[in-house]
Design a protein around this motif. Structure first.
Motif, PDB file in Angstrom:
ATOM      1  N   PRO A 111       0.806  -1.225   0.000  1.00 34.03           N
ATOM      2  CA  PRO A 111       0.000   0.000   0.000  1.00 34.03           C
ATOM      3  C   PRO A 111       0.842   1.279   0.000  1.00 34.03           C
ATOM      4  O   PRO A 111       0.434   2.277  -0.583  1.00 34.03           O
ATOM      5  CB  PRO A 111      -0.818  -0.094   1.285  1.00 34.03           C
ATOM      6  CG  PRO A 111      -0.752  -1.516   1.707  1.00 34.03           C
ATOM      7  CD  PRO A 111       0.524  -2.070   1.153  1.00 34.03           C
ATOM      8  N   LYS A 146      -7.619   7.569  -0.685  1.00 37.68           N
ATOM      9  CA  LYS A 146      -6.733   7.215   0.426  1.00 37.68           C
ATOM     10  C   LYS A 146      -6.896   5.774   0.891  1.00 37.68           C
ATOM     11  O   LYS A 146      -6.013   5.252   1.566  1.00 37.68           O
ATOM     12  CB  LYS A 146      -6.966   8.161   1.608  1.00 37.68           C
ATOM     13  CG  LYS A 146      -6.649   9.608   1.296  1.00 37.68           C
ATOM     14  CD  LYS A 146      -5.173   9.786   1.056  1.00 37.68           C
ATOM     15  CE  LYS A 146      -4.839  11.263   0.994  1.00 37.68           C
ATOM     16  NZ  LYS A 146      -3.418  11.495   1.028  1.00 37.68           N
ATOM     17  N   GLN A 147      -8.024   5.132   0.533  1.00 35.87           N
ATOM     18  CA  GLN A 147      -8.257   3.756   0.973  1.00 35.87           C
ATOM     19  C   GLN A 147      -8.703   2.896  -0.198  1.00 35.87           C
ATOM     20  O   GLN A 147      -9.723   3.188  -0.824  1.00 35.87           O
ATOM     21  CB  GLN A 147      -9.321   3.714   2.063  1.00 35.87           C
ATOM     22  CG  GLN A 147      -8.919   4.431   3.327  1.00 35.87           C
ATOM     23  CD  GLN A 147     -10.067   4.471   4.337  1.00 35.87           C
ATOM     24  OE1 GLN A 147     -11.156   3.970   4.105  1.00 35.87           O
ATOM     25  NE2 GLN A 147      -9.804   5.084   5.469  1.00 35.87           N
ATOM     26  N   SER A 198      -8.013  -1.466  -1.802  1.00 37.54           N
ATOM     27  CA  SER A 198      -7.302  -2.739  -1.691  1.00 37.54           C
ATOM     28  C   SER A 198      -7.323  -3.410  -3.055  1.00 37.54           C
ATOM     29  O   SER A 198      -8.271  -3.243  -3.823  1.00 37.54           O
ATOM     30  CB  SER A 198      -7.946  -3.641  -0.638  1.00 37.54           C
ATOM     31  OG  SER A 198      -9.260  -3.980  -1.025  1.00 37.54           O
ATOM     32  N   ALA A 208     -12.635   2.699  -1.355  1.00 35.22           N
ATOM     33  CA  ALA A 208     -13.571   3.373  -0.445  1.00 35.22           C
ATOM     34  C   ALA A 208     -13.919   4.730  -1.056  1.00 35.22           C
ATOM     35  O   ALA A 208     -13.057   5.604  -1.173  1.00 35.22           O
ATOM     36  CB  ALA A 208     -12.948   3.544   0.933  1.00 35.22           C
ATOM     37  N   SER A 261     -13.108   8.023   0.598  1.00 35.41           N
ATOM     38  CA  SER A 261     -11.693   8.326   0.836  1.00 35.41           C
ATOM     39  C   SER A 261     -11.084   9.244  -0.220  1.00 35.41           C
ATOM     40  O   SER A 261      -9.894   9.531  -0.159  1.00 35.41           O
ATOM     41  CB  SER A 261     -10.875   7.034   0.940  1.00 35.41           C
ATOM     42  OG  SER A 261     -10.661   6.446  -0.334  1.00 35.41           O
ATOM     43  N   LYS A 263     -18.264   1.551  -1.498  1.00 36.83           N
ATOM     44  CA  LYS A 263     -17.087   1.201  -2.286  1.00 36.83           C
ATOM     45  C   LYS A 263     -17.412   1.119  -3.768  1.00 36.83           C
ATOM     46  O   LYS A 263     -18.543   0.865  -4.176  1.00 36.83           O
ATOM     47  CB  LYS A 263     -16.462  -0.102  -1.813  1.00 36.83           C
ATOM     48  CG  LYS A 263     -17.291  -1.324  -2.107  1.00 36.83           C
ATOM     49  CD  LYS A 263     -16.590  -2.599  -1.648  1.00 36.83           C
ATOM     50  CE  LYS A 263     -17.449  -3.801  -2.013  1.00 36.83           C
ATOM     51  NZ  LYS A 263     -16.798  -5.051  -1.709  1.00 36.83           N
TER      52      LYS A 263
END
Length: 183
Positions: free
Chosen positions: A27, A48-49, A51, A71, A74, A99
């Protein structure tokens, strides 16, 4: 009403690609951002978020698989009030759709260090089949996947009501990503 500097995701969406062996994403060396124009001024806003799950083996690129979750709340436009605004119902509606996601359906070789990725991008309850080019290279023993996915925000209902007016925030958005991952 305040101008909104960013939107989109996807980034996600769009964001990564992969192969046949599970890789661990780094990350700290990975990023996903939305690039768009607000009042004809280019803006790049990071998510910022996020995966990414990547299965990739350079010797079997067609067996690769990837999925990315971002997200939506984010997105960092650089101003706390604007960040709250883009999470509202008219933009990402992050309370109902927390999301955005991308899931690959095929990854095909497209030349040395290049892949073509196809899959489903889902944002704010809307899904679309997308395809985009991706580069992959080794840096310090890690795979680096980079690419850009152009989308139209209005196709995903990002910017409803008075925000449908594209003179303030352009309809064209590019989800830009760099994902670093290792075995």
């Amino acid at each position: 009403m305040k101008p909104i500097k960013g939107l989109l995701l996807a980034s996600l969406f769009a964001s990564t690609v992969a192969g046949a062996a599970p890789l661990k994403t780094d990350p700290a060396k990975s990023s996903v951002s939305a690039v768009f124009k607000q009042m004809d001024v280019p803006v790049e806003a990071p998510f910022k978020q996020f995966s990414a799950q990547i299965d990739y083996d350079a010797s079997k690129p067609a067996a690769a698989r990837a999925s990315v979750d971002i997200a939506t709340a984010s997105l960092d436009i650089g101003d706390p009030d604007m960040n709250k605004e883009v999470a509202k119902k008219e933009w990402f509606n992050s309370a109902q759709f927390p999301k955005a996601s991308f899931v690959s359906s095929s990854i095909t070789p497209a030349g040395a260090g290049k892949l073509t990725v196809a899959g489903k991008l889902s944002i704010k309850g809307k899904a679309a089949n997308v395809s985009f080019p991706l580069t992959v290279k080794l840096e310090g023993g890690k795979h680096v996947f980079e690419g850009q996915l152009p989308i139209r925000r209005l196709a995903f209902n990002i910017g409803e009501g008075e925000w449908k007016d594209t003179s303030m925030v352009a309809d064209e958005v590019v989800i830009k990503f760099r994902v670093t991952a290792a075995p």
